[in-house]
Design a protein around this motif. Structure first.
Motif, PDB file in Angstrom:
ATOM      1  N   LYS A   2       1.014  -1.102   0.204  1.00  0.00           N
ATOM      2  CA  LYS A   2      -0.127   0.115   0.043  1.00  0.00           C
ATOM      3  C   LYS A   2       0.861   1.434  -0.070  1.00  0.00           C
ATOM      4  O   LYS A   2       1.907   1.247   0.576  1.00  0.00           O
ATOM      5  N   ASN A   4       1.234   5.020   0.926  1.00  0.00           N
ATOM      6  CA  ASN A   4       0.495   6.333   1.745  1.00  0.00           C
ATOM      7  C   ASN A   4       0.576   7.380   1.292  1.00  0.00           C
ATOM      8  O   ASN A   4      -0.158   8.355   1.325  1.00  0.00           O
ATOM      9  N   ALA A  28      -6.153   7.854  -5.540  1.00  0.00           N
ATOM     10  CA  ALA A  28      -7.577   7.401  -5.297  1.00  0.00           C
ATOM     11  C   ALA A  28      -7.719   6.290  -4.746  1.00  0.00           C
ATOM     12  O   ALA A  28      -8.417   5.717  -3.848  1.00  0.00           O
ATOM     13  N   TYR A  30      -5.471   3.963  -3.599  1.00  0.00           N
ATOM     14  CA  TYR A  30      -4.726   3.736  -2.327  1.00  0.00           C
ATOM     15  C   TYR A  30      -5.248   4.335  -0.982  1.00  0.00           C
ATOM     16  O   TYR A  30      -4.657   4.440   0.075  1.00  0.00           O
ATOM     17  N   ASP A  31      -6.173   5.404  -1.362  1.00  0.00           N
ATOM     18  CA  ASP A  31      -6.572   6.282  -0.244  1.00  0.00           C
ATOM     19  C   ASP A  31      -5.035   7.110   0.159  1.00  0.00           C
ATOM     20  O   ASP A  31      -5.005   7.096   1.418  1.00  0.00           O
ATOM     21  N   ASP A  33      -2.026  10.129   0.228  1.00  0.00           N
ATOM     22  CA  ASP A  33      -2.050  11.607   0.084  1.00  0.00           C
ATOM     23  C   ASP A  33      -1.281  12.011  -1.225  1.00  0.00           C
ATOM     24  O   ASP A  33      -0.303  10.756  -1.701  1.00  0.00           O
ATOM     25  N   ALA A  80      -8.698  11.918  -6.285  1.00  0.00           N
ATOM     26  CA  ALA A  80      -7.705  12.024  -5.051  1.00  0.00           C
ATOM     27  C   ALA A  80      -8.288  12.803  -3.965  1.00  0.00           C
ATOM     28  O   ALA A  80      -9.026  13.863  -4.179  1.00  0.00           O
ATOM     29  N   LYS A  81      -8.233  12.568  -2.541  1.00  0.00           N
ATOM     30  CA  LYS A  81      -8.888  13.152  -1.720  1.00  0.00           C
ATOM     31  C   LYS A  81      -8.114  14.404  -0.859  1.00  0.00           C
ATOM     32  O   LYS A  81      -8.401  15.209  -0.370  1.00  0.00           O
ATOM     33  N   ARG A  82      -6.595  13.783  -0.449  1.00  0.00           N
ATOM     34  CA  ARG A  82      -5.739  14.660   0.067  1.00  0.00           C
ATOM     35  C   ARG A  82      -4.802  15.076  -0.867  1.00  0.00           C
ATOM     36  O   ARG A  82      -3.795  14.336  -1.058  1.00  0.00           O
TER      37      ARG A  82
END
Length: 147
Positions: A2, A4, A28, A30-31, A33, A80-82
């Protein structure tokens, strides 16, 4: 495995923005940053004496901010969230490696663009240099028009 924290570089070109899209998609999935980096500054012209007037701007700081805004929009669109954007003065490879270490990046993404430029023939491509010097995984996104 994974990831990070994923970092990608952009110089505002269409091909570098494709690499941003690839990195954002990975972030996205791998959630993770996502850090988008734009190196700005000037470099000496090849074959000239190293005088002050021998420097040519590659990317200005203002241009860098514009490129980062476009990249952030693409990353958001890809899910992408962060997303963190960084404009930093320096050579693209050195800048990516510095940012990578500072933010504990575990994957660097770069496009395969630029293999035919003078800089790349003399100094080597950013992708090749990153693969040689990086301490983490390097994903080279195929950013050619004929894919």
């Amino acid at each position: 495995m994974k990831y990070n924290t994923i970092a990608v570089g952009t110089d505002g070109s269409d091909t570098s923005l494709r690499a941003v899209r690839t990195a954002a998609s990975l972030a996205a999935v791998y959630d993770a940053d996502l850090i988008v980096v734009s190196a700005f500054g000037s470099h000496d012209k090849v074959g000239t004496r190293q005088e002050r007037d021998a420097e040519i701007p590659v990317i200005s700081e203002d241009m860098s901010q514009t490129f980062l805004k476009a990249a952030q929009d693409i990353a958001t669109e890809e899910g992408a969230k962060r997303i963190h954007v960084i404009a930093k003065s320096g050579d693209p490879v050195a800048t990516m490696l510095e940012v990578g270490k500072y933010y504990q990046v575990d994957c660097l993404v770069v496009g395969n663009k630029g293999r035919n430029s003078v800089r790349d023939r003399v100094l080597g491509s950013v992708a090749t240099e990153l693969m040689r010097k990086a301490y983490v995984d390097v994903v080279v996104a195929n950013t050619s028009d004929d894919r």
